[in-house]
Design a protein around this motif. Structure first.
Motif: not given
Length: 278
Positions: A49-50, A52-55, A170-172, A174
């Motif tokens: 998560w940190p 690749l990110g997550a929306s 674009d949700s990474g 998530a």
């Protein structure tokens, strides 16, 4: 080309994960095995998560939750299928079924193939069929129950992949996090309801944790591949994961590989080469 490499990486990782999961599930109740594998997958996705990110949009949560339900069913059906065996028959059957639905969905959504792709995609599907032909001379035969479980596992895997593909691009990670959280919760609830039927046998924790970690990585590679390429192509290449399971079953368990399966592996190599052409 990037989507192709990601899909092949996903395929290889799925094959290794299924082999470890099948071995780990041979002595214990299937729910005990999923109780180890699913949380291990969730832990990996939370660590990503940190990076690749997550929306966590409504679409990401909804499609991720649906993929989680399908994933829980896929885990249980697939590990039970591979535990019954023989792996070199049942894993390819599961892969064949898991390829059909995503390919159909991709084409219906308007995806277009190049001239080389129009040849390579049917060849790839043919390769999955050939690798599925495990009833060579002297090979073990599977029961009707095992075949039904294999078909069910394939359908659940297909739905999981389709649902992940539908999540916003674009949700990474998530959708992966939501999906694995749901599948872990479903598994724990089912295990609680059926705790008296689980039996005293303990699963192979290390093998199943490894299977869960690899499954999580395979899901991520598939998601990235589907976001950068066509679902029809990515799905059929991912479905070739059975080749890795078959080869591992041959090397570790000495399960026979029929001549048709060897032809299928060669056909897969040709298909991948064609799909790689612009």
């Amino acid at each position: 080309m990037i989507a192709l490499l990601l899909a092949l990486g996903s395929s290889l990782t799925y094959g290794c994960a299924d082999f470890l999961g099948g071995l780990g599930a041979r002595k214990a109740h299937v729910l005990r095995t999923v109780m180890v594998a699913a949380p291990a997958s969730l832990a990996v996705e939370l660590m990503l998560w940190p990076v690749l990110g997550a929306s966590f949009s409504r679409g990401a949560l909804g499609w991720g939750a649906l993929s989680g339900v399908a994933s829980a069913a896929a885990f249980a059906l697939l590990y039970r299928t591979l535990a019954i065996g023989p792996m070199n028959v049942l894993s390819p059957v599961t892969a064949l079924v898991s390829a059909a639905l995503p390919v159909g969905v991709g084409l219906m959504q308007g995806e277009h193939l190049t001239a080389a792709g129009l040849v390579g995609l049917p060849l790839a599907l043919m390769a999955v069929v050939l690798v599925s032909a495990g009833h060579g001379a002297g090979s073990a035969r599977s029961s009707r129950t095992a075949l039904l479980l294999a078909f069910g596992a394939g359908a659940a895997i297909a739905l999981q992949l389709v649902f992940l593909h539908q999540a916003p691009s674009d949700s990474g990670v998530a959708p992966l996090i939501m999906g694995r959280a749901v599948s872990s919760a479903v598994t724990l609830v089912a295990a609680g309801l059926l705790r008296r039927r689980l039996g005293p046998e303990k699963p192979a924790y290390a093998l199943l944790a490894g299977a869960g970690v690899l499954d999580s990585i395979a899901n991520l590679l598939f998601l990235l591949a589907a976001r950068s390429g066509d679902l029809a192509v990515v799905a059929v290449l991912t479905a070739l994961y059975s080749a890795g399971t078959v080869l591992l079953a041959r090397g570790v368990l000495s399960e026979r590989i029929a001549r048709g399966q060897l032809v299928g592996l060669g056909t897969a190599a040709v298909a991948v080469s064609l799909l790689a052409l612009p």
